[in-house]
Design a protein around this motif. Sequence first.
Motif, PDB file in Angstrom:
ATOM      1  N   GLU A   1      -1.622  14.129  -8.567  1.00  0.00           N
ATOM      2  CA  GLU A   1      -1.481  15.128  -8.405  1.00  0.00           C
ATOM      3  C   GLU A   1      -0.728  16.216  -8.870  1.00  0.00           C
ATOM      4  N   LEU A   2       0.579  16.134  -9.075  1.00  0.00           N
ATOM      5  CA  LEU A   2       1.378  17.241 -10.050  1.00  0.00           C
ATOM      6  C   LEU A   2       0.940  17.305 -11.637  1.00  0.00           C
ATOM      7  N   ASN A   3       0.039  15.932 -11.767  1.00  0.00           N
ATOM      8  CA  ASN A   3       0.438  15.487 -13.833  1.00  0.00           C
ATOM      9  C   ASN A   3      -1.498  16.467 -13.343  1.00  0.00           C
ATOM     10  N   GLU A   4      -2.399  16.239 -11.814  1.00  0.00           N
ATOM     11  CA  GLU A   4      -3.319  17.037 -12.901  1.00  0.00           C
ATOM     12  C   GLU A   4      -3.125  18.030 -12.638  1.00  0.00           C
ATOM     13  N   LEU A   5      -2.424  18.757 -11.816  1.00  0.00           N
ATOM     14  CA  LEU A   5      -2.201  20.680 -11.726  1.00  0.00           C
ATOM     15  C   LEU A   5      -1.226  20.788 -13.194  1.00  0.00           C
ATOM     16  N   ARG A   6       0.099  20.108 -13.937  1.00  0.00           N
ATOM     17  CA  ARG A   6       0.491  20.159 -15.333  1.00  0.00           C
ATOM     18  C   ARG A   6      -1.091  20.850 -16.353  1.00  0.00           C
ATOM     19  N   GLY A   7      -1.978  19.714 -16.206  1.00  0.00           N
ATOM     20  CA  GLY A   7      -3.053  20.268 -17.117  1.00  0.00           C
ATOM     21  C   GLY A   7      -4.781  21.239 -16.622  1.00  0.00           C
ATOM     22  N   MET A   8      -4.229  21.970 -15.335  1.00  0.00           N
ATOM     23  CA  MET A   8      -4.536  23.284 -14.951  1.00  0.00           C
ATOM     24  C   MET A   8      -4.442  24.758 -15.537  1.00  0.00           C
ATOM     25  N   THR A   9      -5.524  24.693 -16.395  1.00  0.00           N
ATOM     26  CA  THR A   9      -5.033  26.781 -16.060  1.00  0.00           C
ATOM     27  C   THR A   9      -4.792  27.353 -14.844  1.00  0.00           C
ATOM     28  N   PRO A  10      -3.805  28.542 -14.812  1.00  0.00           N
ATOM     29  CA  PRO A  10      -4.274  29.684 -13.855  1.00  0.00           C
ATOM     30  C   PRO A  10      -5.472  29.732 -12.965  1.00  0.00           C
ATOM     31  N   ARG A  11      -6.545  29.621 -13.426  1.00  0.00           N
ATOM     32  CA  ARG A  11      -7.795  29.452 -13.446  1.00  0.00           C
ATOM     33  C   ARG A  11      -8.326  29.110 -12.185  1.00  0.00           C
ATOM     34  N   ALA A  12      -7.975  27.933 -12.701  1.00  0.00           N
ATOM     35  CA  ALA A  12      -8.771  26.655 -11.932  1.00  0.00           C
ATOM     36  C   ALA A  12      -8.188  26.361 -11.307  1.00  0.00           C
ATOM     37  N   ALA A  13      -6.937  26.231 -10.730  1.00  0.00           N
ATOM     38  CA  ALA A  13      -5.484  25.839 -10.072  1.00  0.00           C
ATOM     39  C   ALA A  13      -6.054  26.734  -8.749  1.00  0.00           C
ATOM     40  N   VAL A  14      -6.334  28.074  -9.003  1.00  0.00           N
ATOM     41  CA  VAL A  14      -6.477  29.163  -8.111  1.00  0.00           C
ATOM     42  C   VAL A  14      -8.349  28.878  -7.192  1.00  0.00           C
ATOM     43  N   THR A  15      -9.077  28.513  -8.233  1.00  0.00           N
ATOM     44  CA  THR A  15     -10.388  28.048  -7.798  1.00  0.00           C
ATOM     45  C   THR A  15     -10.464  27.059  -6.797  1.00  0.00           C
ATOM     46  N   LYS A  16      -9.114  25.938  -7.727  1.00  0.00           N
ATOM     47  CA  LYS A  16      -9.617  24.633  -6.706  1.00  0.00           C
ATOM     48  C   LYS A  16      -9.301  24.683  -5.524  1.00  0.00           C
ATOM     49  N   HIS A  17      -8.001  25.098  -5.412  1.00  0.00           N
ATOM     50  CA  HIS A  17      -7.542  25.244  -4.442  1.00  0.00           C
ATOM     51  C   HIS A  17      -7.276  26.823  -3.571  1.00  0.00           C
ATOM     52  N   LEU A  18      -7.323  27.333  -3.366  1.00  0.00           N
ATOM     53  CA  LEU A  18      -7.616  28.418  -3.169  1.00  0.00           C
ATOM     54  C   LEU A  18      -9.422  28.881  -2.442  1.00  0.00           C
ATOM     55  N   LEU A  19     -10.430  28.096  -3.506  1.00  0.00           N
ATOM     56  CA  LEU A  19     -11.801  28.723  -2.952  1.00  0.00           C
ATOM     57  C   LEU A  19     -12.517  27.398  -2.975  1.00  0.00           C
TER      58      LEU A  19
ATOM     59  N   PRO B   1       0.580  -1.425  -0.164  1.00  0.00           N
ATOM     60  CA  PRO B   1      -0.554   0.238   0.105  1.00  0.00           C
ATOM     61  C   PRO B   1       1.069   1.698  -0.340  1.00  0.00           C
ATOM     62  N   GLU B   2       2.091   1.421   0.413  1.00  0.00           N
ATOM     63  CA  GLU B   2       2.804   2.355   0.281  1.00  0.00           C
ATOM     64  C   GLU B   2       3.229   2.324  -1.440  1.00  0.00           C
ATOM     65  N   PHE B   3       2.905   2.239  -2.312  1.00  0.00           N
ATOM     66  CA  PHE B   3       3.810   2.096  -3.759  1.00  0.00           C
ATOM     67  C   PHE B   3       2.636   3.658  -3.987  1.00  0.00           C
ATOM     68  N   ASP B   4       0.930   2.977  -3.851  1.00  0.00           N
ATOM     69  CA  ASP B   4       0.529   4.282  -4.407  1.00  0.00           C
ATOM     70  C   ASP B   4      -0.074   4.995  -3.254  1.00  0.00           C
ATOM     71  N   GLU B   5       1.110   5.682  -2.108  1.00  0.00           N
ATOM     72  CA  GLU B   5       1.418   6.762  -1.523  1.00  0.00           C
ATOM     73  C   GLU B   5       2.425   6.796  -2.352  1.00  0.00           C
ATOM     74  N   LEU B   6       3.206   6.497  -2.790  1.00  0.00           N
ATOM     75  CA  LEU B   6       3.485   7.551  -3.466  1.00  0.00           C
ATOM     76  C   LEU B   6       3.420   7.779  -4.709  1.00  0.00           C
ATOM     77  N   ARG B   7       2.886   6.968  -5.063  1.00  0.00           N
ATOM     78  CA  ARG B   7       1.952   7.726  -6.342  1.00  0.00           C
ATOM     79  C   ARG B   7       1.172   8.698  -6.270  1.00  0.00           C
ATOM     80  N   LYS B   8       0.613   9.261  -5.118  1.00  0.00           N
ATOM     81  CA  LYS B   8      -0.600  10.268  -5.321  1.00  0.00           C
ATOM     82  C   LYS B   8       0.595  11.781  -5.066  1.00  0.00           C
ATOM     83  N   PRO B   9       1.387  11.970  -4.682  1.00  0.00           N
ATOM     84  CA  PRO B   9       2.256  13.487  -5.523  1.00  0.00           C
ATOM     85  C   PRO B   9       2.300  13.024  -6.776  1.00  0.00           C
ATOM     86  N   LEU B  10       3.061  12.461  -7.424  1.00  0.00           N
ATOM     87  CA  LEU B  10       2.738  12.747  -9.260  1.00  0.00           C
ATOM     88  C   LEU B  10       1.648  12.601  -8.983  1.00  0.00           C
TER      89      LEU B  10
END
Length: 137
Positions: A68-86, A57-66
């Motif tokens: 999330e990083l791939n998800e952030l790469r596809g986001m526009t700045p507006r979508a990132a602010v909306t998701k994480h700050l608002l 199960p630790e393997f899945d914990e290592l893959r989670k940050p990766l």
Amino acid sequence: MFSNIGWSEMMILLVAALVILGPERLPGAIRWTTSSLRQVRDYASGATSTLKKELGPEFDELRKPLAELNELRGMTPRAAVTKHLLGGDDTVLRDLEKAVPDRKELFGTNSGMPGGGPSLPKPLEHNERPPIDSDAT
């Protein structure tokens, strides 16, 4: 792996290989290349499955940050602010867009900058001297 290579580049590589290797050695070189790539891919998938078995199960914990990083790469700045700050609620940003006037209204439509801005002065002609500001000198 070769997602950026189009058909025209592949044809150029094939013609270059034909010229360099010759028609007799080209089929053997292609066979060797494909088998090497297949073997590397098998090694990589085997290493991944070995890590998954050993870490559990630790393997899945290592893959989670990766992931999330791939998800952030596809986001526009507006979508990132909306998701994480608002928290996914973009009504604040929409209200802000309605409250702030358009740039063209602020600076005029015939500005020299692409998105608006103050107009730039006319450039000097050839051998024309710039005006002198006696207060600035």
